[in-house]
Enzyme design. Structure first.
Site, PDB file in Angstrom:
ATOM      1  N   LYS A 177       0.852  -1.199   0.000  1.00 26.55           N
ATOM      2  CA  LYS A 177       0.000   0.000   0.000  1.00 26.55           C
ATOM      3  C   LYS A 177       0.882   1.241   0.000  1.00 26.55           C
ATOM      4  O   LYS A 177       1.925   1.282   0.666  1.00 26.55           O
ATOM      5  CB  LYS A 177      -0.912  -0.023   1.232  1.00 26.55           C
ATOM      6  CG  LYS A 177      -1.999   1.054   1.225  1.00 26.55           C
ATOM      7  CD  LYS A 177      -2.884   0.969   2.470  1.00 26.55           C
ATOM      8  CE  LYS A 177      -4.036   1.971   2.413  1.00 26.55           C
ATOM      9  NZ  LYS A 177      -4.919   1.886   3.599  1.00 26.55           N
ATOM     10  N   SER A 206     -10.001   2.260   2.600  1.00 31.31           N
ATOM     11  CA  SER A 206      -9.013   2.932   1.777  1.00 31.31           C
ATOM     12  C   SER A 206      -8.027   1.994   1.075  1.00 31.31           C
ATOM     13  O   SER A 206      -7.376   2.400   0.112  1.00 31.31           O
ATOM     14  CB  SER A 206      -8.224   3.904   2.653  1.00 31.31           C
ATOM     15  OG  SER A 206      -7.418   3.195   3.576  1.00 31.31           O
ATOM     16  N   SER A 250     -10.440   0.075   6.902  1.00 30.26           N
ATOM     17  CA  SER A 250      -9.783   0.167   5.591  1.00 30.26           C
ATOM     18  C   SER A 250      -9.139  -1.110   5.078  1.00 30.26           C
ATOM     19  O   SER A 250      -8.738  -1.171   3.917  1.00 30.26           O
ATOM     20  CB  SER A 250      -8.741   1.283   5.613  1.00 30.26           C
ATOM     21  OG  SER A 250      -9.379   2.540   5.520  1.00 30.26           O
TER      22      SER A 250
END
Ligand SMILES: [Mg+2]
Ligand SMILES: [Zn+2]
Lengths: 489, 95, 492
Positions: free
Chosen positions: A78, A158, A182
């Protein structure tokens, strides 16, 4: 060897060890898949050479014998994790071109375990979002589509790039971060598994901060076992993080067992809320039966302050964020826009660098901390947060883990949800565990009538990731979830 | 409580985010909507409740006083939009 | 009570105004090698941005880890000020934007400071032991220092050096208990002495390791407190006193012209001795303090506190009283305890066996005089406590007279030789040999027959002349008492 991208991490690890295939073949297969899936917009940076270099090391090591746990496994990272020399932007324009000279503790741990990096994964800007639509790189397109429709769906957020990458076979496993759902909500939207460990298990050092008291890194992968394998490599005490837990990392994978004899599963009545599609509640009931079948005893529990979790979260997280994001001022790194004097430079830089949702949360956070409102909003929220933690403490006197749905809906279309509040509601089931710092996991439970994945959500006691993983495994074995998105990209 | 245009302007100033009057105007109902929603916490009886200070109970660790960092000026300045003679350069400040 | 200072008033056209002063002193914890939350060095005067870690530069994802020694030194300082030490304290973020503040917030302690109430006793008139006054300490909290801005390097840019950024400070906040520039000066000197005794801060104001924010307001005697202004970062005792003087007069004029004082941050200009409103910090402040979520509450256990307490040295006031107990005059005692180096040297002198009263007089009169002449500090002093003790011993046992002692001391300073050796070599031993003394007296009397006559005729004051002549003739080595006795005998 395209079949390689359908294998789990455990299969890749073991197959590579017995010489079925080389690490290089694995890296090449995934590099190819990544390059062929750019329409999904899952990766913001591709680093095939990094994956190949790690593979080469792994292949050499295999010849010479002793192999680290993730030798031969390429992963997606990420964009919130600082990766030395590789753009780290948190999905924001304000960090465009930022190449840290340091490596986050979690990714350093993964590299030490032998993993290579396929690239950086798209995400909501500063992890603020539940649909990946707030990214400065544009939204991630979910590989999933509704039956007979080609409407572009969100992978959730997210960690949307992370979720899309795993479900589309662009990585066998990825890192995610979870501040208020998330990891778990995108995992549910894309039919994969993801776990947020107890707050403090994974070091926050080198992870771009959103809300410090809530941020936790965790793995996302196709199976529960793969999550256990990755979490073991990611977790561990770090003296550079004052909130890091100074505890040994349990052998979660070795201790995996879907036998839940003697375990009591709490079913919180407050999670039966209006407006949730019937099929989600039906899946929840099926989940209860699966756990009962695995030997667990369902018990009804009460978490009275559940309804206040979201508003509490939307005071605390923006407040911490408004302060954490003050460092993006155009002085030491990232974007700089010129304005009238120093303050003009700050204002112009932050106006141009931050997107709408980030600005919104900075504004909310600044307001709730400002003179005259601090007690009424922030202190009040920290008190309610204490009550929410207490709810769980009490509930865990009568149960060993908690089962709920992961999200109140299946994946929705890009651009479908425009009102902030209805977007925030996506995390209604995920946020309470975040506020209490508890380990929580989403595992695929089935498909809705549109053919979209739905997830089941397991919440454990502090430090009891094992029970969460074991229950996840029990569901995985019974749900028999094998669906994969049909390749259209 | 509900925020006024002037308050929103003040908050934007505190947060150092340049905003046109139009943007500020748009924020007024938006913030009020969200604040109105979070204000439901007012219903919760928190008398005698201590605000949460540590998510997971643990003691603050203290580090030994050793110099084991610094002397990395190049790394510190590497990403600077404007670095001059070993300093970060910013628009002139008048104190 | 402190009449001298209490009577300090600003004479206005509408009458006398009382000045109310409170000080916030930022004292750098110079006892530590590394910063409050990072492992970067704190040494003064390094190349720009070389003592900066990624944490100090607030790179994305960096986190603070507190330095134990900083906490220890702040606790010891609090104990030295008889202050409450809080077993449970916490760090808060003070949010504001400035080019010298990379995080966009300063990690400080607002809601739960490490150290609570304490006090400092000052002399409002340092010549007068009776003018003691207690100045309340409200709190001491630990916080990060900011970086440094340079405005004169470039026409349109300011340069940022983060070397100081993150260095540990103790903010020592006094009550508004001071009523004159003199009291503020006494408070600062006393605080500085205590910090230096404790060793937590070197008190070096030139290098900025001690700076004061000066809060000043004025009021007519008996009125409510007036609106205060805060003059920031004043870096010398003299400047603090000037700033108070100027700020008080400015406020009085303002008020008497019918204006009102606005609560604001001001800057002191050393060149003009005046203060002016700070331009850069004009816009309304709202620091939005909240507990730093990167740090947990700081809890101190008894063992830690016991060690802090046990490690405290004897402090100036205790030492002064002890010296007075040894028969040293209050004046000498306070001079000898004012600076930790002096006190340390003097204690060594006593340990070397010197008699306290005599030693104190000698250090204050002779040693300080000589050091002033030579422009040396007590640490540069060429005479060791042992050497000084030897010299004083020779006077005490009447081997040499006080007058000879002065000569011997001068020779010691230049040659570094020991006192006894000098006396030996130069035959400076005092003699009480009546034969030798009588012989010289006879010579003197014979050489001054008419003065002898005048003396006998009643001009008594000539006695001193004969003593002097005799001593002179014997190069000062004669025992004055014996000379006196013998002269009286011969002249009667
Ligand atoms: Mg101050
Ligand atoms: Zn301060």
């Amino acid at each position: 060897m395209s079949g390689l991208v359908d294998k789990t991490i455990a299969e890749l690890r073991d197959g590579f060890r017995v010489g079925e295939f080389t690490a290089r073949e694995v890296a090449e297969a995934y590099n190819g898949a990544v390059a062929a899936a750019r329409t999904l917009n899952a990766y913001t940076v591709e680093t095939p050479e990094d994956a190949l270099a790690a593979a080469e090391t792994a292949d050499k090591a295999r010849a010479s014998g002793d192999l680290p746990p993730l030798a031969g496994i390429p992963l997606g990272i990420k964009d919130l994790f600082a990766t030395r020399g590789v753009d780290t932007t948190a999905g924001s324009n304000i960090l465009k071109g930022f190449k840290p000279r340091y490596e986050s503790t979690v990714t350093a741990n993964l590299r030490r375990a032998g993993a290579g990096m396929l690239g950086k994964l798209n995400m909501d800007e500063f992890a603020m979002g539940s649909s990946n639509e707030t990214s400065a790189y544009g939204p991630v397109i979910s590989p999933w589509r509704r039956k007979g429709s080609n409407v572009a769906l969100t992978p959730g957020g997210s960690s949307g790039g992370s979720a899309a990458a795993v479900s589309a076979g662009l990585a066998p496993g990825v890192t995610g971060t979870d501040t208020g759902g998330s990891i778990r909500q995108p995992a549910a939207f894309t039919g994969i598994a993801g776990i947020k460990p107890t707050y403090g298990r994974c070091s926050r050092w080198g992870i771009v901060a959103f809300a410090s008291s809530l941020d936790q890194a965790g793995p996302m992968a196709r199976t529960v076992r793969d999550c256990a394998i990755l979490l073991e490599a990611m977790a561990g005490f770090d003296a550079k993080d004052s909130t890091s837990l100074d505890l040994p990392v349990p052998p979660w994978e070795r201790n995996l067992s879907s036998n839940l004899n003697g375990k009591r599963v709490g079913i919180p009545k407050e999670y039966r809320i209006d407006g949730v599609p019937a099929e989600i509640n039906r899946l929840w009931d099926r989940g209860i039966e699966w756990l009962r079948d695995a030997g667990a005893a369902p018990v009804e529990i009460s978490l009275p302050h559940t309804g206040y979790a979201l508003p509490t979260y939307y005071i605390i997280a923006p407040a911490e964020a408004s302060s954490n994001l003050a460092r993006y001022d155009g002085v030491r790194y990232g974007l700089r826009e010129t304005g009238d004097g120093l303050n003009g430079m700050y204002a112009a830089t932050r106006e141009a660098g931050f997107g709408a949702e980030v600005k919104r949360r900075i504004m909310i956070g600044t307001y709730v901390l400002s003179a005259g409102f601090y007690e009424a909003y922030f202190t009040k929220a920290q008190k309610v947060r204490a009550l929410i933690k207490q709810d769980f403490r009490k509930a865990f006197e009568s149960c060993d883990l908690i089962l709920t749905p992961t999200a109140p809906s299946a994946a929705f279309g890009i651009g479908e949800t425009t009102d902030p509040l209805s977007m925030y509601l996506n995390d209604v089931f995920a946020v309470p565990a975040s506020l209490a710092g508890l380990p929580a996991m989403s595992v695929p439970g089935g498909l809705d009538e549109d053919g979209l994945p739905l997830g089941l959500h397991l919440i454990g006691k502090e430090l009891d990731e094992q029970t969460v993983l074991n229950a996840g495994l029990a569901i995985e074995e019974r749900a028999g979830f094998t669906a994969r998105p049909e390749k259209w990209w | 409580m509900s925020v006024t245009f002037e308050q929103v302007r003040h908050i934007a100033t505190l947060a150092r985010i340049a905003m046109s009057d139009e943007e500020l105007e748009r924020f007024v109902p938006e913030l009020n909507n969200i604040l109105g929603w979070v204000e439901q916490l007012g219903e919760v009886d928190t008398d005698g409740v201590e605000p949460l200070t540590a998510v997971i109970e643990q003691k603050l660790r203290l580090r030994a006083d050793v110099v084991n960092d610094g002397n990395i000026r190049d790394e510190v300045l590497a990403n600077a939009p404007d670095a001059q003679h070993g300093f970060f350069a910013v628009p002139k400040v008048i104190e | 009570m402190a009449d001298a200072a209490a009577s300090y008033r600003i004479k206005g056209t509408t009458g006398d105004w009382e000045v109310v002063v409170g000080l916030e002193v930022h004292a750098q914890i110079t006892a530590t090698a590394s910063k409050l939350f990072s492992g970067a060095a704190t040494a003064f005067g390094a190349e720009p941005n070389t003592q900066v870690s990624l944490v100090d530069a607030a790179m994305p994802g960096m986190l603070p880890v507190p330095n134990k020694e900083c906490i220890r030194q702040a606790v010891r300082t609090g104990m030295a000020l008889d202050a409450v030490i809080n077993r449970w304290s916490r760090f808060d973020r003070k949010n504001y934007f400035y080019a010298d503040l990379p995080q966009g917030y300063q990690i400080s302690q607002l809601y739960h400071p490490l150290v609570g109430e304490g006090e400092i006793e000052i002399l409002t008139d340092e010549k007068d032991e009776s003018t003691t006054k207690r100045i309340g300490i409200e709190r001491i909290h630990v916080e990060q220092d900011a970086g440094k801005l340079m405005h004169d390097q470039h026409p349109t840019m300011s340069y940022v050096d983060l070397n100081r950024c993150g260095v540990a400070l103790m903010e020592i906040v006094s009550r508004p208990d001071m009523r004159s520039p003199a009291e503020a000066g006494a408070y600062l000197r006393k605080l500085r002495a205590i910090l230096r005794y404790v060793g937590s801060c070197d008190g070096n104001m030139e290098e900025g390791s001690m700076r004061a924010d000066v809060n000043v307001s004025v009021r007519k005697a008996g009125d409510e407190l007036g609106t205060r202004t805060e003059t920031k970062n004043v870096n010398s005792v003299r400047f603090v006193m000037q700033a108070i003087e100027h700020e008080a007069r400015r406020q009085v004029e303002l008020l008497e012209e019918g204006g009102r004082v606005i609560q604001e941050t001001r800057l002191f200009d050393p060149d003009t001795g005046t203060t002016r409103a700070m331009r850069s910090k004009e816009e309304a402040h709202d620091y939005r303090y909240f507990p730093d979520p990167d740090l947990l509450p700081l809890e101190l256990d008894e063992a830690f506190l016991d060690e802090c307490r046990a490690s405290l040295p004897e402090l100036p006031d205790t030492k002064r009283k002890r010296y007075e107990g040894l028969g040293i005059t209050p004046y000498n005692a306070s001079v000898l305890t004012a600076e930790v180096e002096t006190a340390r040297w003097f204690d060594a002198l006593l340990d070397a066996g010197a008699e306290p009263k005599q030693a104190a007089n000698w250090v204050v009169a002779e040693l300080f005089g000589a050091l002033n002449r030579r422009g040396e500090t007590i640490d540069q002093n060429p005479i060791s406590p042992a050497q000084a003790a030897e010299l004083l011993g020779l006077v005490a046992d009447a081997t040499i007279s006080g007058t000879i002692a002065k000569q011997v001391f001068e020779i010691m300073l230049d040659s570094g030789e020991g006192a006894a050796a000098i006396v030996e070599k130069r035959g400076l031993k005092q003699t009480s040999d009546t034969g030798a003394i009588d012989a010289e007296i006879d010579k003197v009397l014979a050489a001054n027959a008419e003065k002898v006559a005048e003396y006998r005729a009643g001009k008594q004051q000539l006695f001193g002349f004969f003593v002097g002549q005799t001593m002179k003739a014997m190069a000062g080595t004669a025992n004055p008492q014996v000379v006196n006795e013998r002269l009286r005998a011969k002249l009667s």
